[in-house]
Scaffold this motif. Sequence first.
Motif, PDB file in Angstrom:
ATOM      1  N   HIS A   1       0.833  -1.207   0.000  1.00  0.00           N
ATOM      2  CA  HIS A   1       0.000   0.000   0.000  1.00  0.00           C
ATOM      3  C   HIS A   1       0.867   1.258   0.000  1.00  0.00           C
ATOM      4  N   THR A   2       1.938   1.263   0.781  1.00  0.00           N
ATOM      5  CA  THR A   2       2.842   2.409   0.823  1.00  0.00           C
ATOM      6  C   THR A   2       3.501   2.630  -0.533  1.00  0.00           C
ATOM      7  N   LEU A   3       3.956   1.550  -1.160  1.00  0.00           N
ATOM      8  CA  LEU A   3       4.582   1.658  -2.481  1.00  0.00           C
ATOM      9  C   LEU A   3       3.582   2.162  -3.521  1.00  0.00           C
ATOM     10  N   LEU A   4       2.351   1.640  -3.488  1.00  0.00           N
ATOM     11  CA  LEU A   4       1.316   2.093  -4.419  1.00  0.00           C
ATOM     12  C   LEU A   4       1.016   3.577  -4.246  1.00  0.00           C
ATOM     13  N   ASP A   5       0.880   4.015  -3.007  1.00  0.00           N
ATOM     14  CA  ASP A   5       0.540   5.405  -2.733  1.00  0.00           C
ATOM     15  C   ASP A   5       1.653   6.369  -3.116  1.00  0.00           C
ATOM     16  N   ASN A   6       2.868   5.863  -3.298  1.00  0.00           N
ATOM     17  CA  ASN A   6       4.006   6.704  -3.661  1.00  0.00           C
ATOM     18  C   ASN A   6       4.478   6.466  -5.094  1.00  0.00           C
ATOM     19  N   ASP A   7       3.601   5.874  -5.923  1.00  0.00           N
ATOM     20  CA  ASP A   7       3.897   5.636  -7.351  1.00  0.00           C
ATOM     21  C   ASP A   7       5.186   4.859  -7.573  1.00  0.00           C
ATOM     22  N   LEU A   8       5.422   3.825  -6.753  1.00  0.00           N
ATOM     23  CA  LEU A   8       6.642   3.031  -6.872  1.00  0.00           C
ATOM     24  C   LEU A   8       6.378   1.615  -7.373  1.00  0.00           C
ATOM     25  N   VAL A   9       5.179   1.369  -7.897  1.00  0.00           N
ATOM     26  CA  VAL A   9       4.832   0.040  -8.405  1.00  0.00           C
ATOM     27  C   VAL A   9       4.569   0.140  -9.901  1.00  0.00           C
ATOM     28  N   ASP A  10       5.273  -0.686 -10.678  1.00  0.00           N
ATOM     29  CA  ASP A  10       5.080  -0.733 -12.126  1.00  0.00           C
ATOM     30  C   ASP A  10       4.202  -1.904 -12.542  1.00  0.00           C
ATOM     31  N   GLU A  11       4.198  -2.950 -11.725  1.00  0.00           N
ATOM     32  CA  GLU A  11       3.487  -4.176 -12.091  1.00  0.00           C
ATOM     33  C   GLU A  11       3.013  -4.881 -10.829  1.00  0.00           C
ATOM     34  N   LEU A  12       1.814  -5.441 -10.912  1.00  0.00           N
ATOM     35  CA  LEU A  12       1.276  -6.260  -9.830  1.00  0.00           C
ATOM     36  C   LEU A  12       1.069  -7.672 -10.359  1.00  0.00           C
ATOM     37  N   ARG A  13       1.370  -8.645  -9.544  1.00  0.00           N
ATOM     38  CA  ARG A  13       1.092 -10.048  -9.879  1.00  0.00           C
ATOM     39  C   ARG A  13       0.207 -10.599  -8.779  1.00  0.00           C
ATOM     40  N   LEU A  14      -1.034 -10.834  -9.124  1.00  0.00           N
ATOM     41  CA  LEU A  14      -2.005 -11.291  -8.140  1.00  0.00           C
ATOM     42  C   LEU A  14      -2.336 -12.753  -8.364  1.00  0.00           C
ATOM     43  N   MET A  15      -2.205 -13.550  -7.310  1.00  0.00           N
ATOM     44  CA  MET A  15      -2.607 -14.954  -7.381  1.00  0.00           C
ATOM     45  C   MET A  15      -4.072 -15.043  -6.975  1.00  0.00           C
ATOM     46  N   VAL A  16      -4.876 -15.613  -7.837  1.00  0.00           N
ATOM     47  CA  VAL A  16      -6.309 -15.732  -7.598  1.00  0.00           C
ATOM     48  C   VAL A  16      -6.624 -17.207  -7.369  1.00  0.00           C
ATOM     49  N   PHE A  17      -7.199 -17.499  -6.218  1.00  0.00           N
ATOM     50  CA  PHE A  17      -7.561 -18.869  -5.867  1.00  0.00           C
ATOM     51  C   PHE A  17      -9.072 -19.013  -5.949  1.00  0.00           C
ATOM     52  N   PRO A  18      -9.563 -20.110  -6.516  1.00  0.00           N
ATOM     53  CA  PRO A  18     -11.005 -20.280  -6.706  1.00  0.00           C
ATOM     54  C   PRO A  18     -11.721 -20.752  -5.438  1.00  0.00           C
ATOM     55  N   VAL A  19     -11.613 -19.968  -4.376  1.00  0.00           N
ATOM     56  CA  VAL A  19     -12.297 -20.289  -3.122  1.00  0.00           C
ATOM     57  C   VAL A  19     -12.881 -19.007  -2.533  1.00  0.00           C
ATOM     58  N   SER A  20     -13.863 -19.157  -1.702  1.00  0.00           N
ATOM     59  CA  SER A  20     -14.439 -18.030  -0.989  1.00  0.00           C
ATOM     60  C   SER A  20     -14.269 -18.300   0.494  1.00  0.00           C
ATOM     61  N   ILE A  21     -13.563 -17.403   1.178  1.00  0.00           N
ATOM     62  CA  ILE A  21     -13.321 -17.627   2.601  1.00  0.00           C
ATOM     63  C   ILE A  21     -14.196 -16.744   3.492  1.00  0.00           C
ATOM     64  N   GLY A  22     -14.972 -15.864   2.886  1.00  0.00           N
ATOM     65  CA  GLY A  22     -15.916 -15.060   3.651  1.00  0.00           C
ATOM     66  C   GLY A  22     -15.375 -13.767   4.212  1.00  0.00           C
ATOM     67  N   GLU A  23     -14.133 -13.746   4.634  1.00  0.00           N
ATOM     68  CA  GLU A  23     -13.551 -12.511   5.151  1.00  0.00           C
ATOM     69  C   GLU A  23     -12.042 -12.589   5.045  1.00  0.00           C
ATOM     70  N   GLY A  24     -11.424 -11.477   5.292  1.00  0.00           N
ATOM     71  CA  GLY A  24      -9.973 -11.432   5.225  1.00  0.00           C
ATOM     72  C   GLY A  24      -9.511 -10.050   4.823  1.00  0.00           C
ATOM     73  N   LEU A  25      -8.225  -9.893   4.624  1.00  0.00           N
ATOM     74  CA  LEU A  25      -7.625  -8.624   4.273  1.00  0.00           C
ATOM     75  C   LEU A  25      -7.911  -8.297   2.813  1.00  0.00           C
ATOM     76  N   ARG A  26      -8.481  -7.136   2.568  1.00  0.00           N
ATOM     77  CA  ARG A  26      -8.727  -6.705   1.191  1.00  0.00           C
ATOM     78  C   ARG A  26      -7.406  -6.238   0.587  1.00  0.00           C
ATOM     79  N   VAL A  27      -7.219  -6.518  -0.678  1.00  0.00           N
ATOM     80  CA  VAL A  27      -5.946  -6.214  -1.326  1.00  0.00           C
ATOM     81  C   VAL A  27      -5.682  -4.707  -1.389  1.00  0.00           C
TER      82      VAL A  27
END
Length: 77
Positions: A21-47
Motif C-alpha cells: 500500500h505504501t509503495l502504491l501510494d508513492n507511485d513506486l509500483v510498475d506491475e502487480l502479480r495477483l494470485m487468484v484462488f477459486p475459493v471463498s473464505i468469507g472474510e480477510g484482508l482486502r488487497v
Amino acid sequence: RALKEQAGGAILVAGSATLVHTLLDNDLVDELRLMVFPVSIGEGLRVFSATIKKTPWTIAESLPFPGGVRVDVLRLA
C-alpha cells in the motif's frame, strides 16, 4: 525510491500488504502479480482497501494453473 532507481532486476514484495500500500501510494509500483484462488473464505484482508491513491491498471497477462489457480499480471494503464 532510491532502491528502485538503482540498476538491477525487479524488486519483488510478497506477503506485506502494508508495504505494498505504501509503495502504491508513492507511485513506486510498475506491475502487480495477483494470485487468484477459486475459493471463498468469507472474510480477510482486502488487497487495496488501505490504498489511498487510485491507479488505473490493465491486465497484461493471465496465467492459469492446474486446480484453478490463476496469476494475473497487471500493469499501469
